[in-house]
Design a protein around this motif. Structure first.
Motif, PDB file in Angstrom:
ATOM      1  N   SER A 118      14.434  31.036  14.241  1.00  0.00           N
ATOM      2  CA  SER A 118      14.347  29.576  14.380  1.00  0.00           C
ATOM      3  C   SER A 118      15.571  28.955  15.035  1.00  0.00           C
ATOM      4  O   SER A 118      15.524  27.799  15.466  1.00  0.00           O
ATOM      5  N   HIS A 119      16.686  29.692  15.114  1.00  0.00           N
ATOM      6  CA  HIS A 119      17.892  29.132  15.724  1.00  0.00           C
ATOM      7  C   HIS A 119      18.213  29.767  17.073  1.00  0.00           C
ATOM      8  O   HIS A 119      19.313  29.610  17.592  1.00  0.00           O
ATOM      9  N   LEU A 120      17.238  30.460  17.632  1.00  0.00           N
ATOM     10  CA  LEU A 120      17.290  30.912  19.013  1.00  0.00           C
ATOM     11  C   LEU A 120      16.277  30.098  19.804  1.00  0.00           C
ATOM     12  O   LEU A 120      15.116  29.998  19.416  1.00  0.00           O
ATOM     13  N   LYS A 121      16.723  29.504  20.885  1.00  0.00           N
ATOM     14  CA  LYS A 121      15.825  28.763  21.759  1.00  0.00           C
ATOM     15  C   LYS A 121      15.483  29.670  22.927  1.00  0.00           C
ATOM     16  O   LYS A 121      16.311  29.910  23.805  1.00  0.00           O
ATOM     17  N   MET A 122      14.270  30.175  22.940  1.00  0.00           N
ATOM     18  CA  MET A 122      13.860  31.153  23.943  1.00  0.00           C
ATOM     19  C   MET A 122      13.520  30.425  25.244  1.00  0.00           C
ATOM     20  O   MET A 122      12.457  29.839  25.394  1.00  0.00           O
ATOM     21  N   CYS A 123      14.458  30.511  26.201  1.00  0.00           N
ATOM     22  CA  CYS A 123      14.337  29.723  27.427  1.00  0.00           C
ATOM     23  C   CYS A 123      13.824  30.512  28.620  1.00  0.00           C
ATOM     24  O   CYS A 123      13.442  29.911  29.635  1.00  0.00           O
ATOM     25  N   TYR A 142       7.464  29.574  26.342  1.00  0.00           N
ATOM     26  CA  TYR A 142       8.915  29.406  26.233  1.00  0.00           C
ATOM     27  C   TYR A 142       9.219  28.099  25.515  1.00  0.00           C
ATOM     28  O   TYR A 142       8.413  27.167  25.541  1.00  0.00           O
ATOM     29  N   GLU A 143      10.384  28.044  24.905  1.00  0.00           N
ATOM     30  CA  GLU A 143      10.731  26.882  24.095  1.00  0.00           C
ATOM     31  C   GLU A 143      11.528  25.856  24.904  1.00  0.00           C
ATOM     32  O   GLU A 143      12.549  25.347  24.461  1.00  0.00           O
ATOM     33  N   THR A 144      11.051  25.567  26.083  1.00  0.00           N
ATOM     34  CA  THR A 144      11.671  24.593  26.960  1.00  0.00           C
ATOM     35  C   THR A 144      10.641  24.130  27.976  1.00  0.00           C
ATOM     36  O   THR A 144       9.717  24.885  28.312  1.00  0.00           O
ATOM     37  N   ASP A 145      10.801  22.923  28.454  1.00  0.00           N
ATOM     38  CA  ASP A 145       9.890  22.406  29.473  1.00  0.00           C
ATOM     39  C   ASP A 145      10.171  23.013  30.847  1.00  0.00           C
ATOM     40  O   ASP A 145       9.328  22.935  31.738  1.00  0.00           O
ATOM     41  N   SER A 146      11.354  23.600  31.002  1.00  0.00           N
ATOM     42  CA  SER A 146      11.736  24.208  32.281  1.00  0.00           C
ATOM     43  C   SER A 146      12.169  25.653  32.042  1.00  0.00           C
ATOM     44  O   SER A 146      13.368  25.947  31.974  1.00  0.00           O
ATOM     45  N   PRO A 147      11.217  26.569  31.904  1.00  0.00           N
ATOM     46  CA  PRO A 147      11.560  27.973  31.663  1.00  0.00           C
ATOM     47  C   PRO A 147      12.465  28.535  32.760  1.00  0.00           C
ATOM     48  O   PRO A 147      12.346  28.170  33.933  1.00  0.00           O
ATOM     49  N   VAL A 148      13.373  29.414  32.356  1.00  0.00           N
ATOM     50  CA  VAL A 148      14.393  29.941  33.265  1.00  0.00           C
ATOM     51  C   VAL A 148      14.092  31.383  33.635  1.00  0.00           C
ATOM     52  O   VAL A 148      13.946  32.245  32.765  1.00  0.00           O
ATOM     53  N   LEU A 149      14.016  31.620  34.932  1.00  0.00           N
ATOM     54  CA  LEU A 149      13.963  32.980  35.459  1.00  0.00           C
ATOM     55  C   LEU A 149      15.246  33.176  36.249  1.00  0.00           C
ATOM     56  O   LEU A 149      15.386  32.699  37.371  1.00  0.00           O
ATOM     57  N   SER A 150      16.210  33.843  35.633  1.00  0.00           N
ATOM     58  CA  SER A 150      17.545  33.996  36.207  1.00  0.00           C
ATOM     59  C   SER A 150      17.633  35.310  36.969  1.00  0.00           C
ATOM     60  O   SER A 150      17.693  36.381  36.383  1.00  0.00           O
ATOM     61  N   MET A 151      17.627  35.205  38.306  1.00  0.00           N
ATOM     62  CA  MET A 151      17.716  36.380  39.174  1.00  0.00           C
ATOM     63  C   MET A 151      18.533  35.997  40.399  1.00  0.00           C
ATOM     64  O   MET A 151      18.437  34.882  40.888  1.00  0.00           O
ATOM     65  N   GLY A 152      19.301  36.945  40.899  1.00  0.00           N
ATOM     66  CA  GLY A 152      19.996  36.744  42.157  1.00  0.00           C
ATOM     67  C   GLY A 152      21.466  36.433  41.996  1.00  0.00           C
ATOM     68  O   GLY A 152      21.841  35.565  41.202  1.00  0.00           O
ATOM     69  N   MET A 153      22.284  37.187  42.761  1.00  0.00           N
ATOM     70  CA  MET A 153      23.727  36.966  42.794  1.00  0.00           C
ATOM     71  C   MET A 153      24.158  36.799  44.247  1.00  0.00           C
ATOM     72  O   MET A 153      23.337  36.533  45.120  1.00  0.00           O
ATOM     73  N   SER A 154      25.440  36.922  44.523  1.00  0.00           N
ATOM     74  CA  SER A 154      25.967  36.569  45.840  1.00  0.00           C
ATOM     75  C   SER A 154      25.266  37.282  46.994  1.00  0.00           C
ATOM     76  O   SER A 154      25.068  36.694  48.058  1.00  0.00           O
ATOM     77  N   ASP A 155      24.899  38.538  46.803  1.00  0.00           N
ATOM     78  CA  ASP A 155      24.281  39.294  47.895  1.00  0.00           C
ATOM     79  C   ASP A 155      22.761  39.274  47.875  1.00  0.00           C
ATOM     80  O   ASP A 155      22.134  39.849  48.768  1.00  0.00           O
TER      81      ASP A 155
END
Length: 231
Positions: free
Chosen positions: A155-160, A195-208
Motif C-alpha cells: 500500500s505504500h508503493l505507488k506502482m508507476c 498502474y497507480e498513476t494517470d501517466s504511466p512511466v515507461l523509462s527507456m533510453g540513455m545518451s546513446d
C-alpha cells in the motif's frame, strides 16, 4: 560567451531529438538529466535552464545534491536510478521523487516499511533486465508479470511503471528489440493490472539510445553525457 553556454545548446539539441523521434505524440516525453558526471556548478546551471528532473545512481549524491538545489532555490525532482541497497532506502526516501530500480522482493518490502513510517506512497518503477544480462540487476522478462503482481499489493508503493537499460552498445539499433520487448511488457501489465498513476512511466533510453527508445514508446529518457559534452 557564457561559461555554461554549451549546456543550453546541448539541452536544446536533446529536446529537438526527442521531438523528432516522438512521431507527433501528444503526451510529452519526460527528460531526466543524469548528473553523475556533472560538477555542482553545471548542476545549478542546468536547473537555471529549467530542467526539473535530475537523477543520480549513488544515494549519497541524491541527498547532497537535493540539498544543494533546494538551498539555491530550485524545485528539482531528484530520481534514484542506480541499484539500490536496502540499507540506503531510509536515507533517500524523504528526498527522492521516484525510485527507478525496484528489482527484488526484499527491496520492495524495505521501501514499503520505510514509506509507511513516513506516511507516504513512494513512486517506483520495476526494473526489467530485458537482455537477461547476468551482471545487471532487474527482473527477467518472463518473470515481470509475476513480480509486478507480487509487489503491487504494497500500500505504500505507488506502482508507476517499468524501466529497462538494455545492453551497452555503440549501435542504438541493436537495443531496439529490447526496448520493443519492454514496451510489450509495459502494455501487458497495464492491461492486466493497471498502474497507480494517470501517466504511466515507461523509462527507456540513455545518451546513446534515447532516440530509438522514444520511437519504441518510451515516456521518460535518462540522458547524461549528451548534456555535458563541450569542446
Amino acid at each position: 560567451m557564457e561559461p555554461y553556454a554549451y549546456l543550453s545548446e546541448n539541452l536544446a539539441a536533446v529536446k529537438d531529438t526527442i521531438a523528432r523521434h516522438s512521431g507527433g505524440r501528444r503526451d510529452p516525453v519526460t527528460l531526466v538529466a543524469v548528473t553523475k558526471s556533472a560538477s555542482d556548478e553545471e548542476l545549478l546551471a542546468l536547473a537555471a535552464l529549467g530542467v526539473h528532473d535530475m537523477a543520480e545512481n549513488r544515494p549519497q549524491e541524491v541527498l547532497r545534491r537535493k540539498r544543494l538545489l533546494d538551498d539555491a532555490g530550485y524545485a528539482v525532482r531528484m530520481h534514484e536510478i542506480g541499484h539500490l541497497q536496502t540499507n540506503k532506502v531510509k536515507s533517500i526516501l524523504p528526498v527522492t521523487a521516484m525510485i527507478h530500480s525496484l528489482s527484488s522482493l526484499p527491496l520492495a518490502e524495505e521501501i514499503e516499511r520505510r514509506a509507511a513510517a513516513l506516511g507516504i506512497a513512494m513512486p517506483v518503477l520495476v526494473e526489467i533486465n530485458s537482455a537477461k544480462e547476468e551482471n545487471k540487476s532487474g527482473i527477467y522478462p518472463e518473470d515481470a508479470l509475476r513480480f509486478y503482481d507480487a509487489v503491487r499489493g504494497f500500500s505504500h508503493l505507488k506502482m508507476c511503471g517499468i524501466m529497462t537499460m538494455g545492453p551497452v552498445t555503440e549501435d542504438p539499433e541493436a537495443i531496439r528489440p529490447y526496448f520493443r520487448l519492454t514496451k510489450k511488457i509495459f502494455d501487458t501489465i497495464g492491461e492486466q493490472y493497471g498502474y497507480e498513476t494517470d501517466s504511466p512511466v515507461l523509462s527507456m533510453g540513455m545518451s546513446d539510445s534515447y532516440g530509438v527508445a522514444v520511437e519504441e514508446g518510451s515516456t521518460l529518457v535518462r540522458v547524461g553525457r549528451r548534456l555535458f559534452v563541450h569542446a
